[in-house]
Structures are given as C-alpha cells and as structure tokens.
Design an enzyme around this catalytic site. Structure first.
Site, PDB file in Angstrom:
ATOM      1  N   LYS A 111       0.835  -1.197   0.000  1.00 28.68           N
ATOM      2  CA  LYS A 111       0.000   0.000   0.000  1.00 28.68           C
ATOM      3  C   LYS A 111       0.872   1.251   0.000  1.00 28.68           C
ATOM      4  O   LYS A 111       1.966   1.247   0.591  1.00 28.68           O
ATOM      5  CB  LYS A 111      -0.877   0.041   1.265  1.00 28.68           C
ATOM      6  CG  LYS A 111      -1.931  -1.036   1.370  1.00 28.68           C
ATOM      7  CD  LYS A 111      -2.684  -0.887   2.688  1.00 28.68           C
ATOM      8  CE  LYS A 111      -3.719  -1.985   2.875  1.00 28.68           C
ATOM      9  NZ  LYS A 111      -4.861  -1.842   1.967  1.00 28.68           N
ATOM     10  N   ARG A 143     -10.312 -11.361   1.616  1.00 26.39           N
ATOM     11  CA  ARG A 143     -11.217 -12.345   0.989  1.00 26.39           C
ATOM     12  C   ARG A 143     -10.597 -13.731   0.986  1.00 26.39           C
ATOM     13  O   ARG A 143     -11.322 -14.738   0.965  1.00 26.39           O
ATOM     14  CB  ARG A 143     -11.592 -11.890  -0.416  1.00 26.39           C
ATOM     15  CG  ARG A 143     -10.450 -11.807  -1.412  1.00 26.39           C
ATOM     16  CD  ARG A 143     -10.782 -10.955  -2.624  1.00 26.39           C
ATOM     17  NE  ARG A 143     -10.869  -9.543  -2.279  1.00 26.39           N
ATOM     18  CZ  ARG A 143     -11.161  -8.568  -3.144  1.00 26.39           C
ATOM     19  NH1 ARG A 143     -11.408  -8.883  -4.403  1.00 26.39           N
ATOM     20  NH2 ARG A 143     -11.222  -7.321  -2.755  1.00 26.39           N
TER      21      ARG A 143
END
Length: 492
Positions: free
Chosen positions: A258, A332
């Site tokens: 990130k 996920r």
C-alpha cells in the site's frame, strides 16, 4: 454510567441538570420552561442550548425517531461532560415502541460518552454518571415500566460491547495482534456463561488445508489464529447462526504494498472479526434464543522473503483454486477458508463481516455498509429489521456480467477483478465462490469498510472505530426472536 427509570414527574426528581428535546413544530409548550426568555424554535433540528443558571439544556432533534433520540442523547452528554455535575434528568420521548425508545436514549448516552485516551498524557474526566428517565406527561398505566427497564438494561449491555469493540479496533497493531485477539476471545468466554472458545494455531490450519489463510500470514513474525466462539442458549434455539469475521490485525498490502497514506489506519482491518466477537458476546449476555458460532480469522499481511506473490495459485480449504493477482486483496482469502469452516457447522444463517473494499466507500460513502448475497428476501429482511439500530445499509445486487470479471485463465477464480469498477460486488462474488449450493440462500455478506473506522467524529461516533454492524445484527436477531414486538417502523 447508571440509568434509572422513575414513575415520578420530572419536576419531582432532584438532579443537577434537566435535559429537554425540541422536536419540530409539534412540541408541546408545557416542556419549554424558559420560553419567555428564548426563541427555542431557533434550535429545532440540531441546535444545543445550555442554560447553566437554570440548570437546563435544550437539544433540537429533527424528528421523534430512534436514531434522532440517540444523537440527541450524545449531544447532551458532549455539552455537559465538562460540567461539575453528577446527575441528569430527562423526560420520556416515545418514538414508537416504548422499550426501543428508552433503549435508544441509553445507547446515545453510552456511545456518546466513549473516549479512547489510553495513550494521552492528559485524560478527560467527567463526574456525570447518573441519568434519570422520568414519566413526564405519561402515567403508570400508559408506560410499561417492566419492559422499559428490561430495554434499558439490554441497551447498556449492547452499547458497552460496542464500546468494547471500539477499544479493540482502536488499539495499536503492536499490541493488538492475532494472539491478543485470541486472548480477548478466551477472556470473554471465561466471563460469560454459555460462551465457549476454542483457539486453533497454524498447525491446525495446515491440517484443515486452509492454504489461502496461511498464505496471507506467511511473512508475519506473528502466527495466525482461527478463533471459534460458541454460544448455546438455555432454551431451545430458534436458529443456528454462524458469524464469520475478517481479522487482519494489520494489513501492509503484502508485496502489493500500500502507499504510506493508505497504510495508516490499517489497524482497523480487524473490525469484522471484532464485530463478530462482540455480537456473540452480546447475544450470550442477553440470552438470545439462537445457537451462535463466531469464526474469526486473525492474521497479519506483511512482507518478507517468503511472502505469497502475485501470480501464485492457492488451493483453498474447499478445494477451489485461487489465482493471486494482488496480495492486497487478502481479506477475501482469509474469509474464503473461514467461510468453508463455518459451513461445516451446518448453520441456518451465515453472516460475514469485513472491511473488505475501498470501492464500497467510494460507492456508498463513509457512513453506509453494503449488504450482499443471493437471497433478495433475506437481504431486505435484514435491512428492515436492523433499521431501528440507526446503522445505515444499502443492498448491492450480484450479476453475471460482474461475475465474469473474476474468472481466471489458470485457476478457478481470481482474487481481483479484471476491471476496477464494481469492486465491492466482485469481492462479494469472489466470496460466493466458496459458499456451497445448500447455503447460497442462507448467506449475507456485510462490507463495513466505510463506517468501521473514520478519522473524524460523526453522529454519536467519535474519531476512530465505531463497532460497525454490532447493533444492527443484535437488533435483527432480537426482531427475529420476537417478531410481535410492536415497534412502529416510523420510529426508525
């Protein structure tokens, strides 16, 4: 904070301050005790006026609805918390259901009073800790005092566990690790009757072939934990419910690192697991008539020489193969294996919670969570029955055109879509790949990425964590347990 419901008229109660809501044009003038000196209609809607010399505070609320009452109570607290007073009295403001009306007041005060000041040298303090709810113009025959007192007690439990969740999410990543989450779950089980806890380590994950979960944690110096909390009611359970939570105690993005600005606040990526843990604890304390299991996937997503990589293919617990195209789509992956584990419990309902996608925040804004799943009736039921909680939800629809975007050329599914658009739904569709046919219509996915953590105060929420979805799910479960509660939907 102590709350007491009294049958006395408000003028008969001795308290340091009196609070009065101004509710639109229909306000009865008997409540305005200082109307000869002030034009109180200037404060209608959201104004706050403190009259220290009269020992009264006036707060405008836009409508006589549950969440407006919550917000009004929080405004009262914030306006008076620095005053050297001990007690406050306020009349009855019935929004529809009497029990829920007083519950909303309690939640507003308790949630509004929360502060996370653990790391501040100078801490704020308040002496206000007694709130009296007075019958006001109602009499004993009109108010159901026993039910209202139950509602006050239940609301305080719910608000306290919501604040517990805020503490957990706000805690810094150095302290709040997967091990700490497991310790907190075990401590709750020790303290709450009928709540049990099992903690599983990385060896168990390997035995269970939870390779997607393990891949995410591969470069962390800290081991992962699968946390399984169980609550069984004393009476026969109406349903068996599985709550599944994403518990990334920190998310650097992995090799798909990130940007530094986006890494800030990633301690909040554990919000889904913390919400699930708080919901089951609240349900156990309230003795709700459901068998509930909370399955929490606790991990870190870090960087190292053994990090999982874009282009890897992972074999999940369910046998579905996953092409990794972005290691920052890690939540996920953890949820995929945890959902597989939860389905083995054969529940009647599965709800997962996750700060899953930034796309959800872009699409819905910071204050609203998304509801996804295959069962349109179930999604609408959840949205409707949870509405009195004041938490905001929007239903997002699955469609086959978006499903095509997560197809992989080398595996069963890709962990990111081939298009940047519709990212919240494609993430939900990814999770759907791991839901067996028998459970397709029994599953709800809640993307709480927006409201779970904000760097600004809003409503009765402070800067930071909010305990997103906790109150919504508890309100939903209580409505399922007692469908004839008689709550006026207009009061939501």
């Amino acid at each position: 904070m102590k709350f007491e419901l009294t049958e006395k008229h408000i003028d008969e109660i001795s308290a340091d301050f009196e609070a009065i809501f101004i509710v639109g044009e229909n306000l009865k003038h008997k409540f305005i005790k200082d109307a000869d000196q002030f034009d109180f209609y200037n404060y209608k809607g959201d104004g706050v006026l403190v009259l220290p010399q009269n020992r009264r505070i006036y707060v405008g609320i836009k409508a006589l609805k549950y969440d407006a009452v919550r917000l009004g109570a929080a405004k009262i607290w914030n306006a008076l918390k620095s005053y050297k007073i001990k007690s406050l009295k306020i009349g009855a403001y019935i929004c529809g259901c009497q029990k829920l009306s007083f519950s909303a007041l309690v939640e507003g005060f308790v949630l509004g009073a929360y502060e996370f000041d653990k790391y501040k040298s100078v801490k704020n303090s308040t002496t206000l800790d007694e709130i009296y709810f007075c019958a006001d113009e109602y009499n004993e025959r009109e108010l159901k005092f026993a039910k209202i007192r139950d509602g006050i007690k239940e609301a305080q439990i719910l608000a306290d566990f919501t604040n517990f969740a805020k503490d957990c999410v706000n805690e810094i990543p150095e302290i709040y690790t997967p091990i700490k989450m497991a310790d907190d779950a075990r401590k709750l089980a020790d303290e709450i009757p009928n709540l049990e806890c099992e903690i599983y380590d990385e060896n168990f994950l390997r035995e269970q072939n939870m390779n997607a979960f393990l891949a995410v944690n591969r470069s962390s110096a800290l081991p992962p934990r699968l946390i399984h909390l169980r609550y069984k009611p004393q009476q026969n359970a109406l349903k068996k419910i599985a709550l599944v939570g994403k518990g990334l105690t920190y998310d650097s993005g992995g090799l798909s690192l990130k940007p530094s600005d986006y890494m800030l606040t990633m301690k909040s990526d554990k919000s889904g697991a913390i919400s699930a843990m708080s919901i089951i604890a609240t349900a156990a304390k309230l003795n709700l008539p459901f068998e509930i299991h909370a399955v929490l996937g606790a991990s870190e997503n870090m960087i190292g020489g053994n990090s999982y990589k874009p282009d890897d293919v992972l074999i999940s617990r369910s046998g579905v193969t996953i092409e990794v195209r972005n290691t920052d789509a890690e939540g996920r992956l953890v949820l995929a294996d945890c959902l597989s584990y939860a389905q083995d419990l054969n529940p009647d309902l599965i709800i997962d919670f996750a700060t899953l996608t930034g796309a959800c925040v872009v699409g819905l804004g910071e204050f609203t969570s998304a509801i996804m799943g295959n069962n349109e009736d179930l999604k609408r039921e959840f949205k409707e029955l949870s509405a009195p909680s004041g938490e905001l939800f929007t239903i997002l629809e699955f469609n086959d055109y978006l499903r095509d975007l997560i197809k992989s050329n080398i595996a069963d599914v890709s962990n990111t879509a081939s298009s940047r658009y519709g990212g919240s739904i494609t993430a939900g569709l990814f999770l759907d790949k791991f839901i067996k046919e028998d459970f397709k219509d029994k599953w709800l996915h809640l993307d709480i990425a927006g409201p779970a953590y904000l760097e600004k105060a809003w409503g009765y929420n402070q800067i930071g964590a909010t305990g997103a979805a906790i109150r919504a799910v508890i309100y939903y479960l209580k409505a399922l347990a007692k469908p004839s509660c008689g709550c006026d939907k207009k009061g939501a």
